[in-house]
Structures are given as structure tokens and as C-alpha cells.
Design an enzyme around this catalytic site. Sequence first.
Site, short mmCIF file in Angstrom:
data_model
loop_
_atom_site.label_atom_id
_atom_site.label_comp_id
_atom_site.label_asym_id
_atom_site.label_seq_id
_atom_site.Cartn_x
_atom_site.Cartn_y
_atom_site.Cartn_z
N ASN A 1 44.01 -3.83 70.67
CA ASN A 1 43.81 -2.43 70.27
C ASN A 1 43.54 -1.58 71.53
OD1 ASN A 1 43.17 -0.13 68.59
ND2 ASN A 1 42.70 -1.60 66.97
N SER B 1 39.24 -1.19 65.99
CA SER B 1 39.28 0.24 66.27
C SER B 1 37.94 0.68 66.83
CB SER B 1 39.58 1.06 65.01
OG SER B 1 39.30 2.42 65.27
N ASN C 1 36.89 3.64 66.81
CA ASN C 1 36.57 4.95 66.25
C ASN C 1 35.88 4.91 64.90
OD1 ASN C 1 37.78 6.32 68.48
ND2 ASN C 1 39.77 5.74 67.64
N THR C 2 35.60 3.70 64.39
CA THR C 2 34.77 3.56 63.20
C THR C 2 33.52 2.84 63.66
OG1 THR C 2 36.65 3.50 61.67
CG2 THR C 2 34.61 2.47 60.91
C1 FMN Z 1 47.11 7.73 68.04
C2 FMN Z 1 46.87 6.28 67.83
C3 FMN Z 1 46.44 5.80 66.59
C4 FMN Z 1 46.23 4.45 66.38
N1 FMN Z 1 45.83 4.01 65.15
C5 FMN Z 1 45.68 2.67 64.93
C6 FMN Z 1 45.36 2.18 63.64
O1 FMN Z 1 45.21 2.93 62.67
N2 FMN Z 1 45.19 0.84 63.50
C7 FMN Z 1 45.36 -0.05 64.52
O2 FMN Z 1 45.23 -1.24 64.33
N3 FMN Z 1 45.70 0.41 65.75
C8 FMN Z 1 45.87 1.72 65.96
N4 FMN Z 1 46.23 2.17 67.22
C9 FMN Z 1 46.36 1.19 68.33
C10 FMN Z 1 47.81 0.77 68.55
O3 FMN Z 1 48.32 0.09 67.44
C11 FMN Z 1 47.91 -0.15 69.79
O4 FMN Z 1 47.15 -1.31 69.55
C12 FMN Z 1 47.40 0.52 71.06
O5 FMN Z 1 47.71 1.88 71.08
C13 FMN Z 1 47.99 -0.13 72.31
O6 FMN Z 1 49.40 -0.02 72.33
P1 FMN Z 1 50.17 1.13 73.15
O7 FMN Z 1 49.59 1.13 74.53
O8 FMN Z 1 51.61 0.71 73.12
O9 FMN Z 1 49.93 2.40 72.43
C14 FMN Z 1 46.44 3.53 67.44
C15 FMN Z 1 46.89 4.01 68.68
C16 FMN Z 1 47.11 5.35 68.88
C17 FMN Z 1 47.60 5.81 70.22
#
Ligand code: FMN
Length: 362
Positions: free
Chosen positions: A244, A173, A175-176
Site C-alpha cells: 500500500n 491504508s 487513512n483509517t
Molecule cells: C488515490 C489513491 C487511492 C487509493 N485507494 C486505495 C484503496 O481504497 N484500497 C487499497 O487497498 N489501496 C488503495 N490505494 C493504494 C494503491 O492501490 C497502491 O497500493 C499504491 O498506490 C501503490 O501503487 P502506485 O505507486 O502504483 O500507485 C490508493 C492509492 C491512491 C493513489
Amino acid sequence: MRDALWPLIRAGLFRIDPETAHGLSIQGLKTGLMPGVSIPADPRLAVTVAGLKFPNPLGLAAGYDKNAEVPEAMLKLGFGFVEIGSVTPKAQEGNPRPRLYRLIADEGVINRFGFNNQGHAPVLASLRQITSKGIIGVNIGANKDAADRVADYVAGIRAFYNVAAYFTANVSSPNTPGLRDLQARDSLRELLAAILAARDEQALKYGRKVPVFLKIAPDLSEEGLDDIAAEVLASMLDGLIVSNTTLSRDGLRDVETAKQAGGLSGKPLFAKSTVVLAKMRRRLGPDLPIIGVGGVDSAESAAEKIRAGADLVQLYSAMVYEGPGLPARIVKGLSEICDRERLALIHDIRDSRLDYWADRNI
Ligand SMILES: Cc1cc2nc3c(=O)[nH]c(=O)nc-3n(C[C@H](O)[C@H](O)[C@H](O)COP(=O)(O)O)c2cc1C
């Protein structure tokens, strides 16, 4: 909910703040406002990964259902598996709102939530209520103020061992602050040793070995990928999740929203995350399971992740744009690809475009 209603519902949801809209969708699922679909099981889509039998290869990525409020409702939408979390030992507020943005022209999302979640105890209580036999994985993270981040992941393994179909250690992530440093070689070695030792200790206690996956960022150099591959292969890790969200803002149309800090996901992430996936498949060889995630929004893009080297696929952001009917449409579309290409198993297309993706620059 009928698919025909989605454009109307979407127009309504896009008029309100994205995080509020997300909360409404969770409430909707909780109240059964969006009844599930019944797609007949297609044995060509079934795949066994890390000892788990997935009815189809499409999963819900982490972050949508951070607190395990609606995993069963999500399974009913057609997903073959659902990943809850990220969950940290202590509850966390995350960053101040607003912290979630739609990039409509790009079909992308930027978030800087920062692991807002209820913490281990309430999430565990929710998971204990579940009666579904579906595959529910638990994505674990570390608290922002943790004195020992590795200890937070170990605590996650111990807390959820009895309810998790699999674990994902999220070290990616953006964001941490500092979390992604856990991907550096020495830190990763230490983390993997600790979480896999915790898994083995729990496996002895419960007589069941729960697979552990590692979720990595797409923003890594070739050397960074080499280091991760070397440590993964030297460990007993069960698989990798790629990827991610990205810090990159390349090629976006919505240049104003693109200035927001956080991780970018959705369509603009597809190519980058697929390149990293293929590069990791090449490094890891054919046997280690890889879950491809980033920008999947159709059966064709899900199949392309498999062609690039993925055993399983996940999505999140496309649900914002395509609505709750999307997983069922993708699963049906994967069956149609099996018809069209006369495949005995969708898995048979794996790696068929590995070179195309792995040879591209990140
Ligand atoms: C709003 C939001 C919150 C997310 N929170 C997490 C999280 O808590 N833990 C994590 O491993 N990935 C988190 N992700 C990443 C997603 O699991 C994924 O890896 C990433 O969004 C790419 O996939 P996508 O393009 O289909 O969204 C988050 C993504 C979004 C959009």
C-alpha cells in the site's frame, strides 16, 4: 484516445483539482471517450496464480475504481486484471476535500481519502452488471466507525463471494485510524482465521474457492515482516499484496506538498515497496503468490518487481502521469523483454534479483 494526444490532455487535467480530474477520467471511461486497445495475447505473459489464469501480469491497483464503475473499460486498456474497492459495508464520505495531491516533480501522489465508497450494496449491484470474462478482484475494508472491524471484512467476503475473482483484505491504508494495527501478530491471526473461515463456508455453498490475498504496508520493521510471514504461512491465505502507500516522505523534491498528511504512492514508493516485496519473498519461500505494487510506471519497472519476487504486478499512480495508454505500453514492453532475453515465460525472471532487493534496508 491516441497516445499523441496525452500530453495535451495531461496539461489540461493538471490545471484542475486532482480529485475532479480523477472523476473526469472515470466519466470519460464510462462514456467510451477512451476506446480500448487491442493487443494480441502473448502466451509468454500469461501466468496462473492461486488457480486463476491471468492473460498478462499487469493489474490495476485498488483505489482508482473504488465503486466498480469502470472495471471492464480498464480491462480493455490492456490490464490483465482489475481490483475494485476498497469497499466497506456501509457507504462512507471519507475525509474532507482536498484529500488528493500530485507531487509532479517526484511523479508521486499523496492521498488521504479515508475509504470513500458507496458501500457493499451499490458496488455489488454494479459488479452484477458485468459481462466480461476478465479477472476482477474485490478489495475489502472496514468502516471507520465499525465496532468490530474483523466482522466488516467477513461481511465483505460474504457479500461479494459470487462475483469476485479474488479478494484482497486491505489492512494497510494509512487513512483509517488504527487500521494498520490489524497487521500486528495477534490481530492478524484473528483476522486471517475469520476471513478464511468465511471463505471456506462460502466455498462449500458455491462450490468454488475464491482466493484471498492480504495487502500490507511498506512501513514495517524486520520484526513486523517476520510476524506477518509467520502468520501467513500458518494460515491458508492465498497470497500477499506488497504494498500500500507509505507514510515516509524521504527524498522528495516537492517539499511543500510533501507536508500533506496521507499515503504517498508513485515513483518515490518504488524502491521501498520493492525491498519489502523481496524481503517477504525471502521469508515466504517460492510458492506463495505475491503481487508487487508501488511505483510501477514502465515495462522495465514492472519486470523489476517480478525479478524481486512478484508473480503479478499492479499500478495506479503512474496512470496520472502516463495516461490511459500506459497499460498497453507496459504489456507490449514486457513482450519485448521476453524477445530480448529469449524468455519462454516472463515469469522465468522471477527472483533473479531477489537478493539485490532483499538485502537493502527499508
Ligand atoms: C488515490 C489513491 C487511492 C487509493 N485507494 C486505495 C484503496 O481504497 N484500497 C487499497 O487497498 N489501496 C488503495 N490505494 C493504494 C494503491 O492501490 C497502491 O497500493 C499504491 O498506490 C501503490 O501503487 P502506485 O505507486 O502504483 O500507485 C490508493 C492509492 C491512491 C493513489
